[in-house]
Scaffold this motif. Structure first.
Motif, PDB file in Angstrom:
ATOM      1  N   GLY A  86       0.903  -1.154   0.024  1.00  0.00           N
ATOM      2  CA  GLY A  86       0.258   0.266   0.087  1.00  0.00           C
ATOM      3  C   GLY A  86       0.848   1.397  -0.035  1.00  0.00           C
ATOM      4  O   GLY A  86       0.423   2.299   0.648  1.00  0.00           O
ATOM      5  N   ASN A  89      -0.900   4.533  -0.938  1.00  0.00           N
ATOM      6  CA  ASN A  89      -1.830   4.833   0.239  1.00  0.00           C
ATOM      7  C   ASN A  89      -0.703   5.658   1.137  1.00  0.00           C
ATOM      8  O   ASN A  89      -1.118   6.768   1.783  1.00  0.00           O
ATOM      9  N   HIS A  96      -4.198   3.217   5.298  1.00  0.00           N
ATOM     10  CA  HIS A  96      -4.549   1.945   4.801  1.00  0.00           C
ATOM     11  C   HIS A  96      -3.477   1.440   4.098  1.00  0.00           C
ATOM     12  O   HIS A  96      -3.099   1.339   2.871  1.00  0.00           O
ATOM     13  N   CYS A  98       0.016  -1.955   4.991  1.00  0.00           N
ATOM     14  CA  CYS A  98       0.203  -2.993   6.059  1.00  0.00           C
ATOM     15  C   CYS A  98       1.687  -3.619   5.722  1.00  0.00           C
ATOM     16  O   CYS A  98       2.266  -3.428   4.554  1.00  0.00           O
ATOM     17  N   ASP A 116      -1.605  -4.254  10.274  1.00  0.00           N
ATOM     18  CA  ASP A 116      -1.761  -3.019   9.981  1.00  0.00           C
ATOM     19  C   ASP A 116      -1.524  -2.026  10.992  1.00  0.00           C
ATOM     20  O   ASP A 116      -2.023  -2.219  12.181  1.00  0.00           O
ATOM     21  N   ARG A 119      -4.054   0.640  12.388  1.00  0.00           N
ATOM     22  CA  ARG A 119      -5.207   0.347  13.306  1.00  0.00           C
ATOM     23  C   ARG A 119      -4.641  -0.656  14.492  1.00  0.00           C
ATOM     24  O   ARG A 119      -5.379  -1.141  15.200  1.00  0.00           O
ATOM     25  N   THR A 182      -9.192  -0.464  -2.645  1.00  0.00           N
ATOM     26  CA  THR A 182      -8.534  -0.161  -1.407  1.00  0.00           C
ATOM     27  C   THR A 182      -7.025   0.155  -1.396  1.00  0.00           C
ATOM     28  O   THR A 182      -6.361   0.741  -0.647  1.00  0.00           O
ATOM     29  N   SER A 184      -4.573  -2.309  -1.021  1.00  0.00           N
ATOM     30  CA  SER A 184      -3.623  -3.017  -0.229  1.00  0.00           C
ATOM     31  C   SER A 184      -3.714  -4.422  -0.618  1.00  0.00           C
ATOM     32  O   SER A 184      -5.021  -4.897   0.341  1.00  0.00           O
ATOM     33  N   LEU A 187      -4.141  -6.656   2.822  1.00  0.00           N
ATOM     34  CA  LEU A 187      -5.304  -6.209   3.763  1.00  0.00           C
ATOM     35  C   LEU A 187      -6.705  -6.835   3.029  1.00  0.00           C
ATOM     36  O   LEU A 187      -7.455  -7.305   3.931  1.00  0.00           O
ATOM     37  N   ASP A 188      -6.817  -6.887   1.679  1.00  0.00           N
ATOM     38  CA  ASP A 188      -7.824  -7.273   1.085  1.00  0.00           C
ATOM     39  C   ASP A 188      -8.110  -8.786   1.505  1.00  0.00           C
ATOM     40  O   ASP A 188      -9.167  -9.162   1.839  1.00  0.00           O
ATOM     41  N   TYR A 191      -8.994  -9.050   5.142  1.00  0.00           N
ATOM     42  CA  TYR A 191     -10.398  -8.721   5.506  1.00  0.00           C
ATOM     43  C   TYR A 191     -11.432  -9.895   4.841  1.00  0.00           C
ATOM     44  O   TYR A 191     -12.366 -10.081   5.259  1.00  0.00           O
TER      45      TYR A 191
END
Length: 252
Positions: A86, A89, A96, A98, A116, A119, A182, A184, A187-188, A191
């Motif tokens: 990312g 970003n 967002h 990681c 991440d 967060r 998004t 990343s 992270l996708d 998620y």
């Protein structure tokens, strides 16, 4: 042994995450610019920190990362590292991104971490073992209807893959609840593993972006389908929660 690998991966990811968090929102030195991506100095510095941490515990292992290869090339254990997934970003101040670290033994992924640092969400997995988010067991969503599904389509880096992703986007938009973008891949996948997303599709993605996240999805009850583009390095990828029917989505 995977649990020992996981402990090192966690330590390495947390250290790199603290480093990136402290530099987030500061002046960023851009080293290279491409049509759809950029490279920054912090990518290399973060990978150096991760590499040092891994080789301190396992000096005989190999490390393949987005920023280069280190360690013993003949080792059957290979660490797959994306020190900053990312980068765009991060550079633009979007919180967002990681760190992704996976461990492969004889070509099989046996442990992985996606962290991440903004967060402070740490996704961990080992085989055998259950996937977790900050120590809590996670599982993919039970949503089976496309009309309920929220997912991500990645647009990769070439005109061809962008064209295919655009066609897929217009195909899926009328069928699903929402499509997100998004920035990343790791992270996708994380998620999808924890049920926030129901699918993630990418026409062309690198191994270091998906190695840890793919194991998270599989162990959480999801499904990973890949198409090899460059053996051991580049793939087309379709990740789902394991019950959603996306068989009509292909890489042809």
């Amino acid at each position: 042994m995977p649990t020992d690998f996981l402990a090192t991966a966690i330590e390495s990811a947390l250290e790199a995450g603290d480093f990136l968090r402290r530099h987030f929102g500061t002046d960023i030195k851009i080293e290279e610019k491409f049509s759809y991506d950029i490279k920054i100095e912090l990518d290399k510095l973060a990978q150096e920190k991760i590499t040092q941490s891994i080789l301190r515990d396992y000096p005989g292992h190999q490390i393949i990362g987005e920023e280069g290869i280190s360690g013993a090339k003949e080792s059957e254990v290979c660490w797959i590292v994306d020190p900053l997934d990312g980068t765009v970003n991060f550079t633009y101040g979007i919180p967002h991104f990681c760190i992704s670290i996976a461990v492969q033994q004889s070509g099989k992924t046996v442990a992985g971490v996606v962290y991440d640092p903004i967060r402070e969400e740490l996704f961990t997995v080992s085989d055998p073992g259950l996937p977790k988010l900050n120590g809590r067991v996670i599982k993919s969503s039970p949503r089976s209807f496309l009309s309920d599904a929220v997912g991500v389509i990645g647009f990769s880096r070439t005109k061809e893959t962008i064209s295919k992703a655009t066609e897929l986007f217009f195909n899926l938009v009328p069928k699903v609840r929402k499509i997100r973008f998004t920035g990343s891949a790791a992270l996708d996948l994380a998620y999808v593993a924890c049920g926030r997303l129901d699918f993630y599709i990418e026409q062309q993605i690198q191994i270091w972006d998906i190695a840890a996240g793919s194991l998270l999805v599989e162990k959480a009850g999801g499904k990973i389908i890949t198409k090899t583009i460059v053996k051991g390095k580049t793939f087309g990828l379709k990740a789902t929660n394991g019950v959603l029917n996306l068989d009509f989505v292909t890489f042809d």
